[in-house]
Motif scaffolding. Structure first.
Motif, PDB file in Angstrom:
ATOM      1  N   ALA A 168      58.929  36.311  27.197  1.00  0.00           N
ATOM      2  CA  ALA A 168      59.509  35.129  26.556  1.00  0.00           C
ATOM      3  C   ALA A 168      58.840  33.841  27.015  1.00  0.00           C
ATOM      4  O   ALA A 168      58.846  32.842  26.285  1.00  0.00           O
ATOM      5  CB  ALA A 168      61.009  35.071  26.832  1.00  0.00           C
ATOM      6  N   LYS A 169      58.260  33.843  28.194  1.00  0.00           N
ATOM      7  CA  LYS A 169      57.629  32.651  28.746  1.00  0.00           C
ATOM      8  C   LYS A 169      56.168  32.481  28.336  1.00  0.00           C
ATOM      9  O   LYS A 169      55.548  31.462  28.642  1.00  0.00           O
ATOM     10  CB  LYS A 169      57.717  32.684  30.276  1.00  0.00           C
ATOM     11  N   LEU A 170      55.613  33.465  27.642  1.00  0.00           N
ATOM     12  CA  LEU A 170      54.211  33.369  27.250  1.00  0.00           C
ATOM     13  C   LEU A 170      53.980  32.250  26.252  1.00  0.00           C
ATOM     14  O   LEU A 170      54.826  31.985  25.386  1.00  0.00           O
ATOM     15  CB  LEU A 170      53.740  34.689  26.629  1.00  0.00           C
ATOM     16  N   SER A 171      52.822  31.623  26.362  1.00  0.00           N
ATOM     17  CA  SER A 171      52.428  30.650  25.348  1.00  0.00           C
ATOM     18  C   SER A 171      52.133  31.382  24.044  1.00  0.00           C
ATOM     19  O   SER A 171      51.997  32.605  24.002  1.00  0.00           O
ATOM     20  CB  SER A 171      51.177  29.903  25.815  1.00  0.00           C
ATOM     21  N   LYS A 172      51.997  30.621  22.975  1.00  0.00           N
ATOM     22  CA  LYS A 172      51.683  31.221  21.677  1.00  0.00           C
ATOM     23  C   LYS A 172      50.366  31.978  21.727  1.00  0.00           C
ATOM     24  O   LYS A 172      50.246  33.089  21.184  1.00  0.00           O
ATOM     25  CB  LYS A 172      51.628  30.127  20.606  1.00  0.00           C
ATOM     26  N   THR A 173      49.379  31.406  22.412  1.00  0.00           N
ATOM     27  CA  THR A 173      48.073  32.063  22.526  1.00  0.00           C
ATOM     28  C   THR A 173      48.165  33.354  23.318  1.00  0.00           C
ATOM     29  O   THR A 173      47.621  34.389  22.922  1.00  0.00           O
ATOM     30  CB  THR A 173      47.060  31.120  23.192  1.00  0.00           C
ATOM     31  N   ASP A 174      48.871  33.310  24.449  1.00  0.00           N
ATOM     32  CA  ASP A 174      49.004  34.507  25.274  1.00  0.00           C
ATOM     33  C   ASP A 174      49.845  35.572  24.585  1.00  0.00           C
ATOM     34  O   ASP A 174      49.577  36.769  24.734  1.00  0.00           O
ATOM     35  CB  ASP A 174      49.610  34.153  26.628  1.00  0.00           C
ATOM     36  N   ARG A 175      50.849  35.159  23.817  1.00  0.00           N
ATOM     37  CA  ARG A 175      51.651  36.151  23.082  1.00  0.00           C
ATOM     38  C   ARG A 175      50.796  36.871  22.041  1.00  0.00           C
ATOM     39  O   ARG A 175      50.930  38.084  21.839  1.00  0.00           O
ATOM     40  CB  ARG A 175      52.843  35.483  22.412  1.00  0.00           C
ATOM     41  N   ALA A 176      49.886  36.139  21.405  1.00  0.00           N
ATOM     42  CA  ALA A 176      48.993  36.762  20.430  1.00  0.00           C
ATOM     43  C   ALA A 176      48.085  37.786  21.118  1.00  0.00           C
ATOM     44  O   ALA A 176      47.832  38.876  20.580  1.00  0.00           O
ATOM     45  CB  ALA A 176      48.167  35.707  19.709  1.00  0.00           C
ATOM     46  N   LEU A 177      47.593  37.445  22.311  1.00  0.00           N
ATOM     47  CA  LEU A 177      46.760  38.376  23.066  1.00  0.00           C
ATOM     48  C   LEU A 177      47.567  39.606  23.476  1.00  0.00           C
ATOM     49  O   LEU A 177      47.082  40.739  23.396  1.00  0.00           O
ATOM     50  CB  LEU A 177      46.195  37.693  24.306  1.00  0.00           C
ATOM     51  N   PHE A 178      48.803  39.401  23.898  1.00  0.00           N
ATOM     52  CA  PHE A 178      49.680  40.506  24.283  1.00  0.00           C
ATOM     53  C   PHE A 178      49.880  41.468  23.114  1.00  0.00           C
ATOM     54  O   PHE A 178      49.769  42.682  23.256  1.00  0.00           O
ATOM     55  CB  PHE A 178      51.022  39.954  24.757  1.00  0.00           C
ATOM     56  N   ASP A 179      50.171  40.908  21.945  1.00  0.00           N
ATOM     57  CA  ASP A 179      50.409  41.746  20.764  1.00  0.00           C
ATOM     58  C   ASP A 179      49.163  42.538  20.381  1.00  0.00           C
ATOM     59  O   ASP A 179      49.258  43.700  19.966  1.00  0.00           O
ATOM     60  CB  ASP A 179      50.867  40.889  19.581  1.00  0.00           C
ATOM     61  N   LYS A 180      47.984  41.937  20.520  1.00  0.00           N
ATOM     62  CA  LYS A 180      46.752  42.658  20.229  1.00  0.00           C
ATOM     63  C   LYS A 180      46.557  43.819  21.201  1.00  0.00           C
ATOM     64  O   LYS A 180      46.053  44.878  20.835  1.00  0.00           O
ATOM     65  CB  LYS A 180      45.545  41.717  20.295  1.00  0.00           C
ATOM     66  N   TRP A 181      46.960  43.632  22.456  1.00  0.00           N
ATOM     67  CA  TRP A 181      46.770  44.678  23.448  1.00  0.00           C
ATOM     68  C   TRP A 181      47.685  45.878  23.194  1.00  0.00           C
ATOM     69  O   TRP A 181      47.298  47.030  23.432  1.00  0.00           O
ATOM     70  CB  TRP A 181      47.013  44.146  24.863  1.00  0.00           C
ATOM     71  N   VAL A 182      48.892  45.650  22.695  1.00  0.00           N
ATOM     72  CA  VAL A 182      49.851  46.750  22.539  1.00  0.00           C
ATOM     73  C   VAL A 182      49.874  47.346  21.140  1.00  0.00           C
ATOM     74  O   VAL A 182      50.630  48.279  20.876  1.00  0.00           O
ATOM     75  CB  VAL A 182      51.282  46.301  22.926  1.00  0.00           C
ATOM     76  N   THR A 183      49.050  46.838  20.217  1.00  0.00           N
ATOM     77  CA  THR A 183      49.055  47.347  18.843  1.00  0.00           C
ATOM     78  C   THR A 183      47.981  48.415  18.676  1.00  0.00           C
ATOM     79  O   THR A 183      46.794  48.119  18.763  1.00  0.00           O
ATOM     80  CB  THR A 183      48.794  46.197  17.844  1.00  0.00           C
ATOM     81  N   PRO A 184      48.383  49.670  18.422  1.00  0.00           N
ATOM     82  CA  PRO A 184      47.381  50.746  18.329  1.00  0.00           C
ATOM     83  C   PRO A 184      46.633  50.761  17.008  1.00  0.00           C
ATOM     84  O   PRO A 184      47.150  50.401  15.969  1.00  0.00           O
ATOM     85  CB  PRO A 184      48.230  52.021  18.491  1.00  0.00           C
ATOM     86  N   VAL A 185      45.376  51.205  17.086  1.00  0.00           N
ATOM     87  CA  VAL A 185      44.500  51.381  15.926  1.00  0.00           C
ATOM     88  C   VAL A 185      44.020  52.823  15.945  1.00  0.00           C
ATOM     89  O   VAL A 185      43.463  53.287  16.936  1.00  0.00           O
ATOM     90  CB  VAL A 185      43.289  50.420  15.984  1.00  0.00           C
ATOM     91  N   PHE A 186      44.215  53.526  14.854  1.00  0.00           N
ATOM     92  CA  PHE A 186      43.919  54.948  14.780  1.00  0.00           C
ATOM     93  C   PHE A 186      42.474  55.217  14.382  1.00  0.00           C
ATOM     94  O   PHE A 186      41.910  54.531  13.549  1.00  0.00           O
ATOM     95  CB  PHE A 186      44.864  55.583  13.758  1.00  0.00           C
ATOM     96  N   LYS A 187      41.887  56.246  14.990  1.00  0.00           N
ATOM     97  CA  LYS A 187      40.532  56.668  14.652  1.00  0.00           C
ATOM     98  C   LYS A 187      40.486  58.189  14.689  1.00  0.00           C
ATOM     99  O   LYS A 187      41.086  58.813  15.555  1.00  0.00           O
ATOM    100  CB  LYS A 187      39.523  56.100  15.654  1.00  0.00           C
ATOM    101  N   VAL A 188      39.792  58.792  13.742  1.00  0.00           N
ATOM    102  CA  VAL A 188      39.655  60.243  13.748  1.00  0.00           C
ATOM    103  C   VAL A 188      38.188  60.618  13.928  1.00  0.00           C
ATOM    104  O   VAL A 188      37.301  59.954  13.412  1.00  0.00           O
ATOM    105  CB  VAL A 188      40.219  60.880  12.459  1.00  0.00           C
TER     106      VAL A 188
END
Length: 203
Positions: free
Chosen positions: A55-75
């Motif tokens: 909750a304390k993250l800045s907008k920029t850091d929250r965007a980075l956090f979301d990118k880190w936890v969002t999976p991308v699938f590859k086969v």
């Protein structure tokens, strides 16, 4: 308890059966962005209260956090190999194995986990006569992620053999389960070929 990731991450959870191109990020992350995203995630993960830290993250850091936890699938599929013929199986005209491998990374390119299914099929005359689940599983390689299990199946439909596994993963931050994606890897065995795809089920 509600997810600490909120609506943003819930909306981007990836499920099995998507094609590679459908979930690929528009632009590759830079090395600096990857390092920054990992640092933000690690800070939140190790915090005594991850929800408060998020909750304390800045907008920029929250965007980075979301990118880190969002999976991308590859086969990824590997070349089929013919099984060795023994006296016990000499009556069967042709047996083969095939392995379909998949992996998932996050939005900045860091690998999170991988999974695979190995299936075999035997043929006699003009028919696929049997299929078997040989091996399958998953493993993770990132902080907070774990492999939680699988369900498998096999069968023959319209003279085509199918062997599949659905592999389940979890991202947990403290007491909160933030992501629970699952992915399918299947081997397909026709009379003349073996190949793989990212579906579960027969047909």
């Amino acid at each position: 308890m509600k997810s600490i990731l909120g609506r943003a991450v819930a909306a981007v959870a990836i499920v099995a059966g998507l094609t590679v191109g459908a979930v690929a990020p528009a632009n590759a992350a830079t090395g600096n962005e990857t390092a920054a995203a990992e640092a933000v995630f690690t800070t939140v993960y190790n915090a005594p209260n991850p929800e408060a830290a998020l909750a304390k993250l800045s907008k920029t850091d929250r965007a980075l956090f979301d990118k880190w936890v969002t999976p991308v699938f590859k086969v990824e599929s590997v070349t089929p190999t013919k099984s060795a013929t023994t006296s016990a199986t000499a009556a069967r005209a042709s047996c083969s194995q095939y392995t379909t491998r998949g992996s998932f990374s996050n939005q900045v390119g860091a690998k999170l986990g991988e999974f695979w299914t190995t299936g075999s099929a035997c043929r006699s005359g003009s028919s696929v006569t049997s299929v078997s689940f040989v091996d399958g599983g998953g493993r993770t390689s990132a902080l907070g992620w774990s492999y939680t299990g699988s369900s498998t199946g096999k069968g023959i439909s319209r003279n085509t053999g199918y062997v599949y596994g659905q592999y389940k993963f979890k991202l947990q931050l403290g007491p909160v389960v933030a992501q629970e994606p699952s992915y399918c890897a299947r081997t397909v065995h026709t009379l003349g070929a073996d190949f793989g795809d990212t579906r579960c089920g027969l047909g």
